[in-house]
Motif scaffolding. Structure first.
Motif, short mmCIF file in Angstrom:
data_model
loop_
_atom_site.label_atom_id
_atom_site.label_comp_id
_atom_site.label_asym_id
_atom_site.label_seq_id
_atom_site.Cartn_x
_atom_site.Cartn_y
_atom_site.Cartn_z
N ASP A 44 0.84 -1.20 0.00
CA ASP A 44 0.00 0.00 0.00
C ASP A 44 0.89 1.26 0.00
N SER A 55 0.83 9.52 3.21
CA SER A 55 0.69 8.31 4.01
C SER A 55 0.02 7.26 3.14
N THR A 56 -0.13 6.04 3.71
CA THR A 56 -0.78 4.94 2.97
C THR A 56 -2.28 4.89 3.23
N LEU A 57 -2.78 5.76 4.09
CA LEU A 57 -4.18 5.64 4.52
C LEU A 57 -5.23 5.82 3.43
N PRO A 85 -5.33 -2.89 2.64
CA PRO A 85 -5.23 -1.46 2.93
C PRO A 85 -5.90 -1.08 4.26
N PHE A 86 -5.63 0.15 4.65
CA PHE A 86 -6.13 0.70 5.92
C PHE A 86 -7.62 0.40 6.10
N GLU A 113 -1.12 -5.22 8.97
CA GLU A 113 -0.31 -4.51 9.95
C GLU A 113 -0.99 -4.53 11.31
N THR A 139 4.50 0.18 11.58
CA THR A 139 3.39 -0.16 10.71
C THR A 139 2.80 1.17 10.20
N GLN A 141 0.35 2.26 8.60
CA GLN A 141 -1.07 2.63 8.75
C GLN A 141 -1.34 3.22 10.13
#
Ligand code: KIV
Ligand code: NA
Length: 264
Positions: A44, A55-57, A85-86, A113, A139, A141
């Motif tokens: 992600d 960020s990956t959020l 994903p988140f 995560e 992590t 997320q």
């Protein structure tokens, strides 16, 4: 021969290090797998390196499934690991639905995560035929809970807790453990404590495997380069040369070096 979780277990048993890289599309999946990378991660991290978020959020299930399909189409025999994903595994029920979608898209394993709270979810996935990689340490997320991207497990209590969580998630059914940004001595202890192959990033040279983000190791990610990143394109002149040099450096345990490692 195609790489399976048994291949990774064999590497661990023989003490042979294996190489993992992210890829997000068919062309790079082809190049990465042809270079001898054993596991392709559809991370992600694509939210940062492809989409430009900080960020990956923001990454969605729909986007992850699209990239998993693309990678699966180009892959030549690597094990395909897909990030959940988140908030796609906030409950066990949502985790089952969403993991199934990524498996149908072509993943062989999903990565989640978290810590002890994921145990029941991991058991449910594992019992239904979905191999799981448990991602511990930094992590991404959780960046808003951590208050930034920081090395994890530096304090004695946090280190002991991370060892406990890794063992617990393995007992719950995790087939692979991934450690991000933890001191090398702690990563070494966890690698010894679990039977599951352990993949590290910013976790020193004693883990069973190493992973980097593709754009980072090609030196094309804008901005400050984290300590654990090495640009393999600079010395190798071509993308295929860089990928092969990375695989070799991991197998010889020449990468990561001291300069890429957090000692404490
Ligand atoms: O998203 C990603 O690329 C990852 C690796 C950095 C481990 O999770
Ligand atoms: Na990720």
């Amino acid at each position: 021969m195609a790489v399976t979780i048994n291949t990774l277990r064999d590497y661990k048993q023989k003490g042979e290090a294996f190489a993992v890289l992210t890829a997000y599309d068919a062309t790079f999946a082809h190049a990465v797998s042809e270079a001898g990378v054993d596991v392709i991660l559809i991370g992600d991290s694509l939210g940062m390196v492809l989409q430009g978020h900080d960020s990956t959020l923001p990454v969605t299930m729909e986007q992850m499934a699209y990239h998993v399909r693309s990678v699966a189409a180009g892959n030549k025999g690597a094990l395909v690991m897909a990030d959940m994903p988140f908030m796609s595994y906030g409950t066990t029920e949502s985790a089952l639905t969403n993991a199934a979608e990524l498996m149908r898209a072509g993943a062989h394993m999903v990565k989640l995560e978290g810590t002890d709270w994921m145990a029941d979810t991991i058991t449910a996935l594992s019992e239904r035929g979905i191999p799981v990689c448990a991602h511990l340490g930094l992590t991404p997320q959780f960046v808003n809970k951590f208050g930034g991207y920081k090395v994890q497990g530096r304090e004695e209590h946090a280190a002991e807790q991370m060892i406990e969580h890794a063992c617990m998630l393995e007992r719950a059914g995790a087939d692979v453990i991934l450690l991000e940004c933890v001191p090398a001595p702690l990563a070494a202890r966890i690698t010894q404590a679990v039977k599951a192959p352990v993949i590290g990033i910013g976790a020193g040279s004693d883990t069973d495997g190493q992973v980097l983000v593709l754009h980072d190791m090609l030196g094309v990610t804008p901005g400050r380069k984290p300590r654990f990143v090495k640009n393999f394109l600079a010395e190798n002149g071509s993308i295929q040369g860089a990928l092969e040099a990375y695989v070799n450096a991991v197998r010889q345990r020449e990468f990561p070096g001291q300069e890429h490692t957090f000692e404490a």
